[in-house]
Each structure stands twice: as structure tokens, then as C-alpha cells.
Design a protein around this motif. Structure first.
Motif, short mmCIF file in Angstrom:
data_model
loop_
_atom_site.label_atom_id
_atom_site.label_comp_id
_atom_site.label_asym_id
_atom_site.label_seq_id
_atom_site.Cartn_x
_atom_site.Cartn_y
_atom_site.Cartn_z
N ALA A 1 12.64 1.29 -4.18
CA ALA A 1 13.39 0.03 -4.21
C ALA A 1 13.48 -0.58 -2.81
O ALA A 1 13.34 -1.78 -2.62
CB ALA A 1 14.78 0.27 -4.80
N ALA A 2 13.75 0.31 -1.80
CA ALA A 2 13.88 -0.19 -0.43
C ALA A 2 12.55 -0.72 0.09
O ALA A 2 12.49 -1.77 0.75
CB ALA A 2 14.40 0.92 0.48
N VAL A 3 11.45 0.00 -0.23
CA VAL A 3 10.12 -0.45 0.22
C VAL A 3 9.75 -1.77 -0.45
O VAL A 3 9.24 -2.69 0.18
CB VAL A 3 9.07 0.63 -0.07
N ALA A 4 10.04 -1.87 -1.75
CA ALA A 4 9.73 -3.11 -2.46
C ALA A 4 10.54 -4.27 -1.91
O ALA A 4 10.04 -5.39 -1.73
CB ALA A 4 9.99 -2.94 -3.95
N SER A 5 11.82 -4.02 -1.60
CA SER A 5 12.67 -5.07 -1.05
C SER A 5 12.15 -5.53 0.31
O SER A 5 12.11 -6.73 0.62
CB SER A 5 14.11 -4.58 -0.94
N ALA A 6 11.76 -4.54 1.15
CA ALA A 6 11.23 -4.91 2.47
C ALA A 6 9.92 -5.69 2.35
O ALA A 6 9.67 -6.63 3.10
CB ALA A 6 11.01 -3.63 3.30
N GLY A 7 9.08 -5.30 1.38
CA GLY A 7 7.83 -6.02 1.17
C GLY A 7 8.07 -7.44 0.72
O GLY A 7 7.40 -8.38 1.18
N GLU A 8 9.03 -7.61 -0.22
CA GLU A 8 9.33 -8.98 -0.68
C GLU A 8 9.89 -9.83 0.45
O GLU A 8 9.56 -11.02 0.58
CB GLU A 8 10.32 -8.91 -1.84
N ARG A 9 10.74 -9.21 1.28
CA ARG A 9 11.32 -9.96 2.40
C ARG A 9 10.22 -10.39 3.39
O ARG A 9 10.20 -11.52 3.86
CB ARG A 9 12.37 -9.11 3.10
N ALA A 10 9.29 -9.48 3.68
CA ALA A 10 8.20 -9.81 4.60
C ALA A 10 7.30 -10.90 4.01
O ALA A 10 6.83 -11.81 4.72
CB ALA A 10 7.38 -8.55 4.91
N GLN A 11 7.07 -10.82 2.69
CA GLN A 11 6.24 -11.84 2.05
C GLN A 11 6.91 -13.21 2.10
O GLN A 11 6.27 -14.23 2.37
CB GLN A 11 5.94 -11.44 0.61
N ARG B 1 0.83 -1.22 0.00
CA ARG B 1 0.00 0.00 0.00
C ARG B 1 0.87 1.27 0.00
O ARG B 1 0.50 2.27 -0.59
CB ARG B 1 -0.92 -0.03 1.22
N GLU B 2 2.02 1.16 0.67
CA GLU B 2 2.93 2.32 0.68
C GLU B 2 3.45 2.62 -0.72
O GLU B 2 3.59 3.79 -1.10
CB GLU B 2 4.08 2.04 1.66
N LEU B 3 3.74 1.57 -1.49
CA LEU B 3 4.21 1.78 -2.86
C LEU B 3 3.11 2.33 -3.75
O LEU B 3 3.35 3.13 -4.65
CB LEU B 3 4.75 0.48 -3.44
N GLU B 4 1.87 1.86 -3.52
CA GLU B 4 0.77 2.26 -4.41
C GLU B 4 0.17 3.60 -4.02
O GLU B 4 -0.64 4.15 -4.77
CB GLU B 4 -0.31 1.17 -4.37
N ALA B 5 0.52 4.12 -2.85
CA ALA B 5 -0.05 5.41 -2.41
C ALA B 5 0.49 6.54 -3.27
O ALA B 5 1.66 6.53 -3.69
CB ALA B 5 0.27 5.65 -0.94
N PRO B 6 -0.32 7.56 -3.58
CA PRO B 6 0.17 8.71 -4.38
C PRO B 6 1.21 9.50 -3.60
O PRO B 6 1.15 9.62 -2.37
CB PRO B 6 -1.10 9.53 -4.61
N GLN B 7 2.22 10.00 -4.33
CA GLN B 7 3.31 10.75 -3.72
C GLN B 7 2.82 12.17 -3.37
O GLN B 7 2.22 12.86 -4.19
CB GLN B 7 4.50 10.83 -4.66
N GLY B 8 3.08 12.57 -2.13
CA GLY B 8 2.71 13.92 -1.71
C GLY B 8 3.89 14.89 -1.81
O GLY B 8 4.90 14.61 -2.48
N SER B 9 3.78 15.95 -1.10
CA SER B 9 4.84 16.97 -1.12
C SER B 9 5.90 16.73 -0.07
O SER B 9 6.84 17.50 0.07
CB SER B 9 4.22 18.36 -0.88
N GLY B 10 5.74 15.65 0.72
CA GLY B 10 6.71 15.37 1.77
C GLY B 10 7.96 14.72 1.22
O GLY B 10 8.29 14.80 0.04
N GLU B 11 8.64 14.01 2.15
CA GLU B 11 9.89 13.36 1.80
C GLU B 11 9.63 12.23 0.81
O GLU B 11 8.72 11.43 1.00
CB GLU B 11 10.53 12.81 3.08
N PRO B 12 10.40 12.13 -0.27
CA PRO B 12 10.15 11.08 -1.28
C PRO B 12 10.42 9.69 -0.70
O PRO B 12 11.27 9.51 0.16
CB PRO B 12 11.14 11.43 -2.39
N VAL B 13 9.67 8.73 -1.22
CA VAL B 13 9.77 7.34 -0.76
C VAL B 13 10.77 6.59 -1.62
O VAL B 13 10.75 6.72 -2.86
CB VAL B 13 8.40 6.65 -0.81
N ASP B 14 11.67 5.84 -0.97
CA ASP B 14 12.63 5.00 -1.70
C ASP B 14 11.90 3.74 -2.13
O ASP B 14 11.73 2.77 -1.36
CB ASP B 14 13.82 4.66 -0.79
#
Length: 263
Positions: free
Chosen positions: A200-210, A185-198
């Protein structure tokens, strides 16, 4: 996922109930016509019917004197009564012989019986013959077979250990699954004006959790299945040389399989 496995193990552990035993059939007697000397015919006939009735009251199957040959073949014993008139009174005799070899099974004699006590004397004779006939004509007792001793199940008391470990791993797998979905959900959420989301790191963490979720589910399911097997099945025989063929435990994302052939 594991419910069909547990239900199957429970059904396999059930034993069939013992069938009830059938009641023993009544002993069949062939009652011959009374042998009488010096007795009026109507008295003989009345005493004959009384003899039939008393034997039936004792629980015997009674074949009358005029029974057919096929019916007489079913009789276990032949009963005959005698009425002999003497100056001092009647002699009342009841005698039973084995139908196959003619040996005397039981006999009762009463002397000096007045006419008004003929029926009572026949009743006493039947009461004396009945227990002897039951004893001597009873079918041979079937030897009692002691029930097989319950197989020792030393491993059954430890079944809770793998089951508890499996439950913990299943809970851990659920936590990792929620974490993987959160990363998705974090990857699919629209990007706001805050700090940009990494990404690759989020996807890697998601794959590891899966991955950790799948491993936890597989190991947890295997441990729960092992606990159920320890509790419901005589798994001790698996290590006692009673298995034809190898025993395999297969773990996959879709379920757990325990294979082997018991005798």
C-alpha cells in the motif's frame, strides 16, 4: 510534445520579403523625316539613318518617320532634324517637342558645318538633346514610403526566465516519472525471503510520484510555451487592447494551448 508549438510560433514570426521593383521602360520618340534645303537626297537619307542610330544608342525607343498611327500614339516626344545649306556651310538643327501639346522640350543648333562634318554635328545634337529629354520626360518619382518602425518588444528580453523555469520543471517531471516507474517495478517484483514490502505504501508513493510528474510536465510545458510566445510573438498587444476575445492558457497532460485573436 512542444516541438510543433515552437515551430508554429517561429513560422508566425517570419515576415514576407519585399518584392523587387521593376525597371523603368525606355522613352519612346517619333523621329520625323529630315527637313532639308539645298541638300542632295542621298546625303539626307544617310543623315536620317544616322539620326535614328544615335537616338537608339542613347537608349531611346525610336519610331521611324513612316510609323503607323497606333505606333505614333505611344511616343512621348517628336524629334525633327533640319539641314539647311548656306554659302558658309550647313546649319544643323535638332528639335524635340512634346507629343501631347507640342511644347519645345529641347533644341540644339550648329552653324557653319562643312559637309564632311554633318554626321558629327548630328551626333553632337543628339548628345545635347538626350539628357534634357530624360529629365523632362522621366515619370514622376514615386514617393518613398518609410518602413514601419519595429514594434517595441520590451518583454522579449525576459523570455529566457519562463523558458528556463519550464526546462527545470520538465526535468523534475522526468525525475518523478522515473521514480513512479521504479515503484511500479518494486510492486511487480517477486517477493523474496527478505523483509516484506508494504504494498500500500509503495503504491501510494508511486501514485504521488506519477501525479507530481504530470503536474511538473504541465507547468513546465506552459512555461516553455510562454517563453516562446514572449520571444517570437508580439504578446505586448495582448495587454494593449488589441485582442478581440479573451486570452486563455490551457494546460493538460497531453500539451499546452494558448488561445486568443490578434487583429
Amino acid at each position: 510534445m512542444l516541438a510543433p508549438v515552437l515551430v508554429t510560433l517561429a513560422l508566425l514570426a517570419q515576415a514576407p520579403a519585399a518584392a523587387p521593383q521593376a525597371a523603368q521602360p525606355a522613352i519612346t520618340l517619333h523621329v520625323l523625316a529630315l527637313e532639308a534645303a539645298g541638300v542632295p537626297a542621298h546625303v539626307v537619307e544617310f543623315c536620317q539613318e544616322h539620326l535614328y542610330g544615335e537616338l537608339q544608342r542613347q537608349g531611346f525607343t525610336v519610331l521611324r518617320a513612316d510609323a503607323s498611327g497606333a505606333e505614333r500614339a505611344r511616343a512621348r516626344a517628336v524629334v525633327v532634324g533640319e539641314l539647311v545649306l548656306f554659302p558658309s556651310g550647313f546649319r544643323v538643327t535638332a528639335r524635340a517637342r512634346a507629343a501631347d501639346d507640342g511644347r519645345v522640350l529641347a533644341e540644339h543648333v550648329t552653324q557653319n558645318v562643312p559637309e564632311q562634318r554633318l554626321l558629327d554635328a548630328l551626333t553632337e545634337a543628339v548628345n545635347a538633346l538626350a539628357p534634357q529629354l530624360r529629365t523632362r520626360l522621366a515619370p514622376a518619382p514615386v514617393p518613398l514610403v518609410a518602413p514601419a518602425p519595429q514594434a517595441e518588444r520590451p518583454l522579449r528580453k525576459w523570455a529566457w526566465i519562463p523558458a528556463a523555469g519550464g526546462a527545470v520543471l520538465l526535468g523534475t517531471g522526468t525525475a518523478f516519472l522515473f521514480q513512479a516507474r521504479s515503484k511500479q517495478r518494486e510492486l511487480e517484483a517477486p517477493q523474496g525471503s527478505g523483509e516484506p514490502v508494504d504494498g500500500a505504501a509503495v503504491a501510494s508513493a508511486g501514485e504521488r510520484a506519477q501525479t507530481l510528474s504530470r503536474v511538473s510536465y504541465g507547468l513546465g510545458g506552459a512555461l516553455v510555451a510562454a517563453g516562446a510566445a514572449l520571444y517570437f510573438l508580439p504578446v505586448e498587444r495582448l495587454w494593449g487592447g488589441g485582442v478581440s476575445g479573451p486570452v486563455r492558457l490551457q494546460v493538460a497532460p497531453g500539451g499546452v494551448a494558448l488561445s486568443g485573436v490578434l487583429p
